[in-house]
Design a protein around this motif. Structure first.
Motif, PDB file in Angstrom:
ATOM      1  N   ALA A 223      68.483  38.953  23.392  1.00  0.00           N
ATOM      2  CA  ALA A 223      68.269  39.899  24.499  1.00  0.00           C
ATOM      3  C   ALA A 223      67.130  39.431  25.408  1.00  0.00           C
ATOM      4  O   ALA A 223      67.232  39.503  26.645  1.00  0.00           O
ATOM      5  CB  ALA A 223      67.981  41.293  23.940  1.00  0.00           C
ATOM      6  N   GLY A 224      66.043  38.930  24.805  1.00  0.00           N
ATOM      7  CA  GLY A 224      64.914  38.458  25.599  1.00  0.00           C
ATOM      8  C   GLY A 224      65.276  37.242  26.430  1.00  0.00           C
ATOM      9  O   GLY A 224      64.886  37.120  27.601  1.00  0.00           O
ATOM     10  N   LEU A 225      66.045  36.319  25.827  1.00  0.00           N
ATOM     11  CA  LEU A 225      66.459  35.125  26.568  1.00  0.00           C
ATOM     12  C   LEU A 225      67.395  35.474  27.722  1.00  0.00           C
ATOM     13  O   LEU A 225      67.284  34.903  28.814  1.00  0.00           O
ATOM     14  CB  LEU A 225      67.154  34.143  25.620  1.00  0.00           C
ATOM     15  CG  LEU A 225      66.221  33.237  24.819  1.00  0.00           C
ATOM     16  CD1 LEU A 225      66.977  32.539  23.699  1.00  0.00           C
ATOM     17  CD2 LEU A 225      65.576  32.197  25.739  1.00  0.00           C
ATOM     18  N   LEU A 226      68.301  36.420  27.496  1.00  0.00           N
ATOM     19  CA  LEU A 226      69.224  36.818  28.576  1.00  0.00           C
ATOM     20  C   LEU A 226      68.430  37.352  29.770  1.00  0.00           C
ATOM     21  O   LEU A 226      68.701  36.987  30.925  1.00  0.00           O
ATOM     22  CB  LEU A 226      70.209  37.870  28.067  1.00  0.00           C
ATOM     23  CG  LEU A 226      71.225  38.375  29.094  1.00  0.00           C
ATOM     24  CD1 LEU A 226      72.099  37.231  29.609  1.00  0.00           C
ATOM     25  CD2 LEU A 226      72.098  39.476  28.487  1.00  0.00           C
ATOM     26  N   ARG A 227      67.432  38.184  29.483  1.00  0.00           N
ATOM     27  CA  ARG A 227      66.615  38.743  30.565  1.00  0.00           C
ATOM     28  C   ARG A 227      65.859  37.640  31.298  1.00  0.00           C
ATOM     29  O   ARG A 227      65.855  37.589  32.539  1.00  0.00           O
ATOM     30  CB  ARG A 227      65.639  39.780  29.989  1.00  0.00           C
ATOM     31  CG  ARG A 227      64.684  40.382  31.022  1.00  0.00           C
ATOM     32  CD  ARG A 227      63.819  41.452  30.388  1.00  0.00           C
ATOM     33  NE  ARG A 227      63.083  40.988  29.219  1.00  0.00           N
ATOM     34  CZ  ARG A 227      61.971  40.241  29.279  1.00  0.00           C
ATOM     35  NH1 ARG A 227      61.468  39.897  30.447  1.00  0.00           N
ATOM     36  NH2 ARG A 227      61.353  39.862  28.165  1.00  0.00           N
ATOM     37  N   LYS A 228      65.247  36.716  30.552  1.00  0.00           N
ATOM     38  CA  LYS A 228      64.443  35.666  31.188  1.00  0.00           C
ATOM     39  C   LYS A 228      65.307  34.651  31.941  1.00  0.00           C
ATOM     40  O   LYS A 228      64.897  34.126  32.982  1.00  0.00           O
ATOM     41  CB  LYS A 228      63.577  34.974  30.139  1.00  0.00           C
ATOM     42  CG  LYS A 228      62.484  35.892  29.600  1.00  0.00           C
ATOM     43  CD  LYS A 228      61.628  35.215  28.543  1.00  0.00           C
ATOM     44  CE  LYS A 228      60.557  36.183  28.032  1.00  0.00           C
ATOM     45  NZ  LYS A 228      59.698  35.593  26.991  1.00  0.00           N
ATOM     46  N   ILE A 229      66.504  34.351  31.422  1.00  0.00           N
ATOM     47  CA  ILE A 229      67.411  33.449  32.149  1.00  0.00           C
ATOM     48  C   ILE A 229      67.820  34.080  33.479  1.00  0.00           C
ATOM     49  O   ILE A 229      67.835  33.420  34.524  1.00  0.00           O
ATOM     50  CB  ILE A 229      68.646  33.122  31.285  1.00  0.00           C
ATOM     51  CG1 ILE A 229      68.250  32.195  30.126  1.00  0.00           C
ATOM     52  CG2 ILE A 229      69.753  32.476  32.126  1.00  0.00           C
ATOM     53  CD1 ILE A 229      69.326  32.004  29.082  1.00  0.00           C
ATOM     54  N   ASN A 230      68.111  35.356  33.456  1.00  0.00           N
ATOM     55  CA  ASN A 230      68.514  36.010  34.703  1.00  0.00           C
ATOM     56  C   ASN A 230      67.349  36.127  35.677  1.00  0.00           C
ATOM     57  O   ASN A 230      67.555  36.187  36.897  1.00  0.00           O
ATOM     58  CB  ASN A 230      69.142  37.370  34.400  1.00  0.00           C
ATOM     59  CG  ASN A 230      70.548  37.224  33.838  1.00  0.00           C
ATOM     60  OD1 ASN A 230      71.241  36.256  34.139  1.00  0.00           O
ATOM     61  ND2 ASN A 230      70.966  38.165  33.007  1.00  0.00           N
ATOM     62  N   GLU A 231      66.130  36.126  35.165  1.00  0.00           N
ATOM     63  CA  GLU A 231      64.964  36.141  36.050  1.00  0.00           C
ATOM     64  C   GLU A 231      64.741  34.780  36.730  1.00  0.00           C
ATOM     65  O   GLU A 231      63.951  34.691  37.671  1.00  0.00           O
ATOM     66  CB  GLU A 231      63.710  36.540  35.256  1.00  0.00           C
ATOM     67  CG  GLU A 231      63.684  38.020  34.888  1.00  0.00           C
ATOM     68  CD  GLU A 231      62.524  38.388  33.969  1.00  0.00           C
ATOM     69  OE1 GLU A 231      62.364  39.591  33.692  1.00  0.00           O
ATOM     70  OE2 GLU A 231      61.806  37.470  33.501  1.00  0.00           O
ATOM     71  N   LEU A 232      65.430  33.718  36.258  1.00  0.00           N
ATOM     72  CA  LEU A 232      65.308  32.409  36.916  1.00  0.00           C
ATOM     73  C   LEU A 232      65.872  32.437  38.331  1.00  0.00           C
ATOM     74  O   LEU A 232      65.524  31.603  39.164  1.00  0.00           O
ATOM     75  CB  LEU A 232      66.027  31.332  36.090  1.00  0.00           C
ATOM     76  CG  LEU A 232      65.439  31.020  34.706  1.00  0.00           C
ATOM     77  CD1 LEU A 232      66.344  30.046  33.950  1.00  0.00           C
ATOM     78  CD2 LEU A 232      64.026  30.451  34.823  1.00  0.00           C
ATOM     79  N   GLY A 233      66.817  33.368  38.586  1.00  0.00           N
ATOM     80  CA  GLY A 233      67.314  33.556  39.944  1.00  0.00           C
ATOM     81  C   GLY A 233      68.318  32.530  40.417  1.00  0.00           C
ATOM     82  O   GLY A 233      68.558  32.411  41.624  1.00  0.00           O
ATOM     83  N   ILE A 234      68.945  31.787  39.506  1.00  0.00           N
ATOM     84  CA  ILE A 234      69.942  30.772  39.907  1.00  0.00           C
ATOM     85  C   ILE A 234      71.164  31.445  40.526  1.00  0.00           C
ATOM     86  O   ILE A 234      71.633  31.041  41.590  1.00  0.00           O
ATOM     87  CB  ILE A 234      70.345  29.904  38.704  1.00  0.00           C
ATOM     88  CG1 ILE A 234      69.120  29.136  38.172  1.00  0.00           C
ATOM     89  CG2 ILE A 234      71.464  28.935  39.071  1.00  0.00           C
ATOM     90  CD1 ILE A 234      69.328  28.481  36.823  1.00  0.00           C
ATOM     91  N   GLY A 235      71.671  32.465  39.871  1.00  0.00           N
ATOM     92  CA  GLY A 235      72.768  33.263  40.411  1.00  0.00           C
ATOM     93  C   GLY A 235      74.124  32.585  40.322  1.00  0.00           C
ATOM     94  O   GLY A 235      74.251  31.399  39.991  1.00  0.00           O
ATOM     95  N   ALA A 236      75.160  33.366  40.636  1.00  0.00           N
ATOM     96  CA  ALA A 236      76.541  32.876  40.573  1.00  0.00           C
ATOM     97  C   ALA A 236      76.734  31.717  41.540  1.00  0.00           C
ATOM     98  O   ALA A 236      76.358  31.810  42.712  1.00  0.00           O
ATOM     99  CB  ALA A 236      77.514  34.010  40.903  1.00  0.00           C
TER     100      ALA A 236
END
Length: 278
Positions: A223-236
């Motif tokens: 769960a923590g990794l999912l949140r931090k990966i999405n915070e990288l802002g790469i996006g679709a």
């Protein structure tokens, strides 16, 4: 069981996996479209979901890269294959699937110098596990090269701990950027040995995206990794956004007291796989 049954099952699974997005992936893509804040990235989600309907209804491949033929075999210790060699039966199933299903064939016979296409997408890459019982479970995974090329493995010091594993995963995703065709699913292996941890990471992709691990500490790490990966802002598609990953799945195994192997196997938004028990 007859070898021909293995062949026909492998053929059916690879065709179905290439034509139909798994239900768990449809669910997390619809959720991602709802949560994405960037309108350009949100339009990518809509296009992906429209593409899966076109592919499924028209029986077309979801992607031009129809993948390496990766096959997981869970073989019951009381099962026996008759009328042929098991590996030959699997390869014949792959050969028929990629021919009759009009799927792109991508395997080269020799990887460094000649790189000549085998013409039928064989040989399959087999991962075999013995399990109790007299059944055989076959899982077909057409794995594309765009995401496979962005995967990574590290033999960390045990002193690195959960923070070291987290840092390695985030660095791998950051360095991959848009290359693995985000939104992605992140399969992670922890433990085992050098070759075993890579297989764990690929097996992690077979679990439904976002399903959560059974061990509470690993579930919290996911769960923590999912949140931090999405915070990288790469996006679709790399357009920037709030949803880069649709799920993070970790599989772990015992290891040596002086080892902390970790592997990251990235997969694009398709995460194609299909299973059957015979």
């Amino acid at each position: 069981m007859p070898a021909e049954l293995v062949t026909e099952t492998v053929k059916r699974l690879f065709i179905e996996a290439n034509y139909h997005l798994p239900p768990d992936m449809v669910s997390v893509l619809e959720k991602g479209e709802h949560e994405e804040q960037n309108p350009v990235a949100r339009s990518v989600f809509r296009t992906i979901l429209e593409n899966r309907l076109v592919a499924s209804e028209g029986r077309f491949p979801l992607c031009q890269d129809c993948g390496m033929a990766v096959v997981f075999l869970d073989i019951g210790q009381e099962a026996a294959v008759t009328g042929g060699n098991l590996e030959d039966a699997v390869n014949e199933g792959v050969r028929r699937a990629y021919d009759e299903g009009f799927l792109r064939k991508s395997m080269v016979a020799e990887p460094l110098f000649e790189r000549r296409n085998t013409g039928d997408n064989t040989p399959a890459i087999l991962h075999v596990r013995l399990v109790p019982g007299d059944k055989v479970t076959i899982t077909a995974v057409p794995k594309g090269a765009g995401s496979e090329n962005m995967s990574a493995l590290a033999m960390l010091s045990p002193a690195a701990g959960p923070e070291g594993v987290e840092r390695f995963v985030l660095d791998t995703v950051q360095n991959a950027g848009p290359n693995p065709c985000p939104p992605i699913v992140v399969g992670i292996g922890v433990g085992s040995d050098f070759e075993g941890v890579a297989e764990l990471a690929k097996r992690a992709l077979l679990r439904p995206a976002g399903s959560g691990g059974g061990h509470p500490k690993y579930a919290a790490l996911e769960a923590g990794l999912l949140r931090k990966i999405n915070e990288l802002g790469i996006g679709a598609a790399g357009y920037g956004g709030t949803v880069t990953a649709l799920g993070v799945n970790i599989e772990w195994a015992p290891t040596h007291i002086a080892c902390l192997p970790v592997a990251v196997n990235l997969c694009c938004h398709a995460n194609r796989h299909c299973s059957a028990e015979i």
